[in-house]
Design a protein around this motif. Structure first.
Motif, mmCIF file in Angstrom:
data_model
loop_
_atom_site.group_PDB
_atom_site.id
_atom_site.type_symbol
_atom_site.label_atom_id
_atom_site.label_comp_id
_atom_site.label_asym_id
_atom_site.label_seq_id
_atom_site.Cartn_x
_atom_site.Cartn_y
_atom_site.Cartn_z
ATOM 1 N N GLU A 152 -3.379 9.607 16.962
ATOM 2 C CA GLU A 152 -2.303 9.392 16.003
ATOM 3 C C GLU A 152 -2.837 9.593 14.574
ATOM 4 O OE1 GLU A 152 0.807 5.861 16.356
ATOM 5 O OE2 GLU A 152 -1.035 5.188 15.404
ATOM 6 N N THR A 167 -2.325 8.289 11.001
ATOM 7 C CA THR A 167 -1.665 7.239 10.235
ATOM 8 C C THR A 167 -1.950 7.472 8.765
ATOM 9 O OG1 THR A 167 -2.032 5.706 12.048
ATOM 10 C CG2 THR A 167 -1.485 4.730 9.900
ATOM 11 N N SER A 186 -8.187 8.953 16.469
ATOM 12 C CA SER A 186 -7.241 8.171 15.696
ATOM 13 C C SER A 186 -7.595 8.411 14.226
ATOM 14 C CB SER A 186 -7.401 6.690 16.052
ATOM 15 O OG SER A 186 -6.491 5.942 15.325
ATOM 16 N N ASP A 197 1.970 10.843 11.693
ATOM 17 C CA ASP A 197 2.810 10.394 12.810
ATOM 18 C C ASP A 197 3.394 9.035 12.447
ATOM 19 O OD1 ASP A 197 2.070 12.550 14.638
ATOM 20 O OD2 ASP A 197 0.075 11.614 14.665
ATOM 21 N N ARG A 234 7.490 5.231 11.913
ATOM 22 C CA ARG A 234 7.004 6.257 12.848
ATOM 23 C C ARG A 234 7.832 7.526 12.632
ATOM 24 N NH1 ARG A 234 3.213 4.958 16.166
ATOM 25 N NH2 ARG A 234 2.734 2.760 16.431
#
Lengths: 233, 818
Positions: free
Chosen positions: A35, A37, A191, A206, A221
């Motif tokens: 992901e 972030t 990540s 994301d 999200r």
């Protein structure tokens, strides 16, 4: 998507002389595998403090932070060093390459610290710098230096890739190419956490976490993140 | 506001500022203390000379002359005061104290008595002691016009049966006013004289027997003054006392030659500059003055370098601040003054503390020196000039250290200053191209050694810091090693005898045989000594020609580079074929092997010419050497030995007593006793050098601390990044320490070379025909210096490493490139 990082009731308070500064108020957060972030917020909102706590550069005042099942807030200095060495790849605003090592050697420097690194030359080729491997940082452009920094972070095959203002010292074209590399890393299961005050960068995430005065004011999200190469600022 | 900024910066890094000030203090203390003492001592000498009418010239007559035959010469124009007198050496006997003596090589050590063997308490035991006294006549009519005496105890002699003793010989034997001294005439008659006074003489501030023996022990040699009538009664049956020396002061230097021209042929003139006591003291004082400038200049040079390093680093680190200040409207001048102020403040504070401390220390040094040397009259001078110079030197040093960084700060353009500085350059060092396997080292090791080449300025500072620190420590040690070696070389390798007996006119060979048969005597060597003058192109040098027997080694020239074959080679069929000169004479007069030197015997003034066949490296005693029998044949001498050396394995005391009671013995020297005391003195010298080492060590610590700290601070972000990337802090500490050690090793090597050069310069300042010291460094000195510097390197790196360990990694990693 399984959680790689889990923060529970985590807060950070600094003392600056007589004054107590609440850099981060108690928060619960999870970061997932593969992901991207993006943490955004104005100066002093706690972005870098959050990144430092995840990266094991600092310890929370309260609460816990667990990475891959290990409660890193309990680790001593040696444990934190080992954690950073094995699990975390850092990317800095000003690249922080070691000036006396070539691009390849900067990557090898980190490869030499871990048990099962990727092949440094392949990683360098993957970021498009195969032909610049023997150049010293002073002989590379800012974008090239940042790509070396990404290769250096990736070579240890870390769980987490933490980038603090990775485009802060770059022009737009170079910056988006760097962001694309980070997206690729996430696609390979890393990540990725990007801290920035550039809201345009947030579009590639994301997930977008907005901070203000040490508090999470939104955690959004994104179903269809923007391709980094399409971002402009 | 800029002053507030400066004050806060000093408060924020107090150790850095303290180190800079400390270096300045050390330099200024050394300068002010030593220069002030130098001025005090020089003033005291001049004052003593002035009050006691120290002579400008001495003329030695070629024999004894009636006073009236020579005193007319003193009427020459330009002569101010003059005296004609009799000077001769006579055997003497005193009732000497048996307690250990606080004297060495003619120097009074009682001021440092606590370091010497404790004297026995209780009544003084006495026993007869034979020694040589240099007797100088003094007028009956009153005080001498020239070379007056300072009475320390008692009353100036006024009757023919009185004698005045120079204070060293009196103190050594613990003789007091009223005690007796027996003199022996050449014909064997003896007469007791009563000590009327203990005195000091401007001619014998340094008591020397001759140029070749500037360290006679008061055990066997002293100076005494006897009224003319006393000498006339004792030596000349009450007739008129003849004279053999004129001494005088002049208002016109040409008067010296004028007086000489009016005297019989063969008279020799000595000007004040070559009077032995004056020359030894002047050499000592000149060396002291040069060292008083040399060492402080070194310290202050280091101080300027340290201030430069600190300020260059500050200016570099504060580029943004400087740009901002310029943008806000501060002028270039204001920026320059601000960045110069730190260095000037360190200089000013260091010089103020240093000058005041120096003033106090100088008093102590002057007192100690005056007490040890025995300057008759002491006069100190106001030290305002030195104080002002010390303050000026402090400021100049500060300005020298600070000006380049301050100018760099002032010349920064605001926009340029605030722009991010380009990435620090990195390239493959030449060493890696020469030695390719280095490229295959692990990355951390590569960082380690490439960093040494990446910023040559930084590495150079570190190397220079260690080099200068090492040289400072080494120079004191090398000086001591050289003196220690010279003393041991002289008194243990060359002069290998235990006892030396001087005979007048000489001992026949049977005496040597008798001595050899004495119980406890292991070996005997007889030598012949002829007082001579060496005539070089322009100069005349008075010394002695010593005849040695090849194969006899109680006085051994082999360690001085002259073996038995060399000595034998000096002998020809009818006498000497050539001579061996003390190396210091060769240097002083520019004589080379193969040159011809004219040698005049002072016994009969006959002149011979000899080829110089070689040079003997003897530290003390600029003598001339030749084969013994050849010397005797060349100068038509009877078969007599003027000096006898003995080694003893039995009762030395008894043997010395026995020797002293023999007819013809002038003096007996206990060399073993002297050797012990030399060792003792050297031990004390180590204590003195220890103080120098302490100062050097402190300076080294401050210098290395500063350069190490700056070197680490400049790389803080790089080192923090390594730690963030996961390099254990121990590995980073090792890398930094190893870098320090590698640079330290280079600095150590350079420092060793520099230390040798500096020691050689320092020894050169003392070198003369009187002392001939070679630069010697014992291996242990290198080991101790190396280990000491290693300790200093590790110690001075610790605060920086501790700072590194406690870094806020996140904060440092976010900084722009320094």
């Amino acid at each position: 998507m399984s959680a790689v990082v889990r923060m529970v009731g985590m807060s950070k308070t600094y003392r600056m002389g007589e004054v107590e500064v609440k850099a981060l108020k108690p928060m619960d957060l999870e970061l997932g595998e593969g992901e991207v972030t993006v943490v955004v917020g104005p100066s002093g909102s706690g972005k870098t403090t959050l990144l430092n706590l995840i990266g094991g550069l600092d310890r929370p005042t309260e609460g816990t932070i667990t990475v891959a099942g290990v409660e890193i807030n309990r680790l001593d200095n040696g444990g934190l060093t080992a954690y950073r060495r094995e699990k975390v790849g850092f990317i800095f605003q000003f690249f922080n390459l070691i000036p006396s090592l070539t691009a390849l050697e900067n990557v090898e420097f980190v490869a030499g610290l871990v048990k099962e690194p990727l092949d440094p030359r392949q990683v360098l080729e993957a970021v498009g710098l195969g032909d610049r491997a023997d150049h010293f940082p002073a002989e590379l452009s800012g974008g090239e230096q940042q790509r070396v920094a990404i290769a250096r972070a990736l070579v240890k095959d870390p769980l987490l890739l933490l980038a603090d203002e990775p485009t802060g010292a770059l022009d737009v074209d170079t910056g988006v190419r760097v962001l694309a590399l980070l997206r690729e890393a996430a696609q390979r299961g890393k990540s990725v956490v990007i801290v920035t005050h550039n809201s345009a960068v947030a579009k590639m995430g994301d997930r977008i976490i907005r901070l203000r005065d040490g508090e999470v004011i939104s955690d959004e999200r994104i179903e269809s993140p923007v391709d980094p190469l399409e971002i402009r600022w | 506001m800029l002053w507030l900024k400066l004050r806060r910066e000093i408060i924020r890094s107090p150790w850095q500022f303290t180190a800079a000030v400390l270096i300045m203090v050390l330099g200024i203390v050394m300068f002010s203390a030593s220069y002030m003492s130098y001025l005090n001592l020089n003033e005291s000498y001049q004052y003593s000379y002035e009050v006691l009418h120290f002579a400008d010239y001495w003329i030695s007559l070629p024999g004894l002359f009636p006073r009236d035959a020579v005193t007319d010469a003193l009427e020459a124009e330009g002569v101010e005061r003059g005296e004609a007198r009799l000077v001769l050496s006579l055997p003497a006997e005193v009732m000497s104290s048996t307690r250990p003596k606080a004297y060495l090589l003619g120097v009074d050590l009682s001021v440092i008595e606590e370091y010497l063997p404790r004297r026995e308490e209780g009544p003084v035991r006495r026993e007869p002691k034979r020694l040589e006294l240099r007797i100088l006549s003094v007028p009956d009519r009153g005080r001498p016009e020239v070379n007056d005496l300072l009475v320390v105890r008692g009353e100036y002699a006024s009757s023919p049966d009185e004698i005045m003793l120079e204070y060293r010989v009196a103190d050594y034997h613990e003789l007091e006013v009223g005690d007796e001294v027996t003199l022996f005439a050449p014909d064997g008659r003896e007469r007791a004289f009563k000590i009327a006074a203990v005195v000091r003489s401007p001619e014998f501030i340094w008591v020397a027997r001759s140029r070749q023996d500037i360290f006679p022990s008061p055990d066997t040699f002293g100076v005494a003054f006897v009224p003319e009538s006393g000498l006339a009664e004792f030596l000349f049956a009450g007739g008129e006392m003849p004279v053999n020396e004129l001494v005088f002061t002049v208002s016109d230097p040409a008067a010296g030659e004028a007086v000489l021209d009016a005297l019989p042929k063969g008279a020799t003139l000595t000007e004040r500059a070559h009077q032995v006591s004056h020359e030894v003291l002047q050499l000592d004082l000149d060396g002291y003055r040069q060292l008083a400038i040399f060492f402080p200049a070194l310290f202050l040079g280091v101080g300027a370098m340290v201030l430069y390093v600190l300020q260059a680093r500050t200016v570099h680190a504060q580029r943004w601040v400087i740009g901002t200040m310029r943008a806000m409207g501060y002028s270039r001048g204001a920026i320059m003054v601000h960045y110069l102020a730190y260095a000037l403040l360190a200089g000013l504070l260091g010089s103020a503390i240093g000058a005041i401390t120096g003033l106090l220390v100088s008093r102590w040094i002057t007192e100690l020196y005056v007490a040890i040397i025995g300057i008759p009259l002491v006069r100190t001078v106001p030290q305002y000039g030195v104080l002002a110079a010390a303050m000026a030197f402090g400021l100049i040093t500060g300005a020298l250290g600070g000006i380049i960084p301050a100018r760099a700060a002032a010349s920064l353009l605001p926009a340029e200053a605030m722009r991010e500085s380009p990435a620090a350059a990195g390239k493959r060092p030449w060493l890696e191209r020469v030695f390719p396997p280095l490229a295959r080292l692990r990355a951390l090791a590569k960082v380690g050694y490439r960093d040494l080449f990446r910023n040559p300025r930084r590495s150079l500072y570190s190397v220079l810091g260690v080099a200068v620190a090492t040289s400072l420590i080494l120079v004191s040690s090398v000086l001591l090693d050289s003196v220690d070696w010279a003393m041991r070389h002289q008194f243990e390798d060359i002069e290998r005898y235990d006892v030396m007996a001087s005979f007048y006119p000489g001992a026949p060979p049977e005496v040597l045989d008798e001595l050899a048969d004495e119980e406890g005597v292991r070996a005997v060597q007889g030598v012949v000594e002829v007082p001579v003058e060496l005539h070089f192109a322009e100069e005349v040098y008075t010394t002695a020609l010593r005849g040695l027997e090849p194969g006899e080694h109680l006085y051994d020239l082999r360690p001085a580079g002259i073996d038995d074959a060399d000595l034998e080679a000096t002998a020809g069929s009818s006498g000497l074929r050539g001579i061996v000169l003390a190396a210091s004479l060769g240097q002083r007069f520019g004589v080379s092997q193969g040159d011809i030197v004219e040698v005049e015997s002072l016994l009969d003034h006959s002149v011979r010419r000899f080829e110089v066949l070689g040079f003997a490296e003897v530290p003390l005693g600029a003598l001339v050497f030749g084969e013994r029998d050849a010397v005797a044949r060349s100068f038509d001498l009877p078969e007599l030995y003027t000096t006898v050396f003995l080694t003893v394995d039995g009762d030395r005391e008894r043997l010395i007593k026995d020797l002293e009671s023999r007819p013809g013995v002038v003096s007996v020297l206990d060399q073993a006793n002297l050797r012990d005391t030399v060792r003792q003195l050297l031990r004390m010298a180590y204590a003195f050098i220890g103080v120098m080492l302490l100062l050097g060590g402190l300076l080294a610590l401050a210098v290395v601390f500063t350069t190490t700290m700056v070197s680490i601070l400049e790389r803080e972000r790089e080192l923090a990044t390594m730690r963030i990337l996961g390099t254990p802090s121990r590995a980073v500490a090792w890398m930094v320490s190893l870098q320090g050690l590698v640079l330290g090793a280079v600095g150590l090597f350079l420092g060793a070379v520099l230390g040798q050069v500096l020691a050689s310069v320092a020894l050169g300042m003392w070198g003369s025909d009187l002392f001939d010291f070679q630069v010697v460094t014992y291996p242990r000195t290198y080991v101790v210096t190396g280990l000491g510097m290693l300790g200093i390197l590790l110690l001075s790196g610790m605060p920086a490493l501790r700072r590194l360990a406690g870094l806020n990694l996140a904060e440092v990693a976010k900084r722009r490139e320094d």
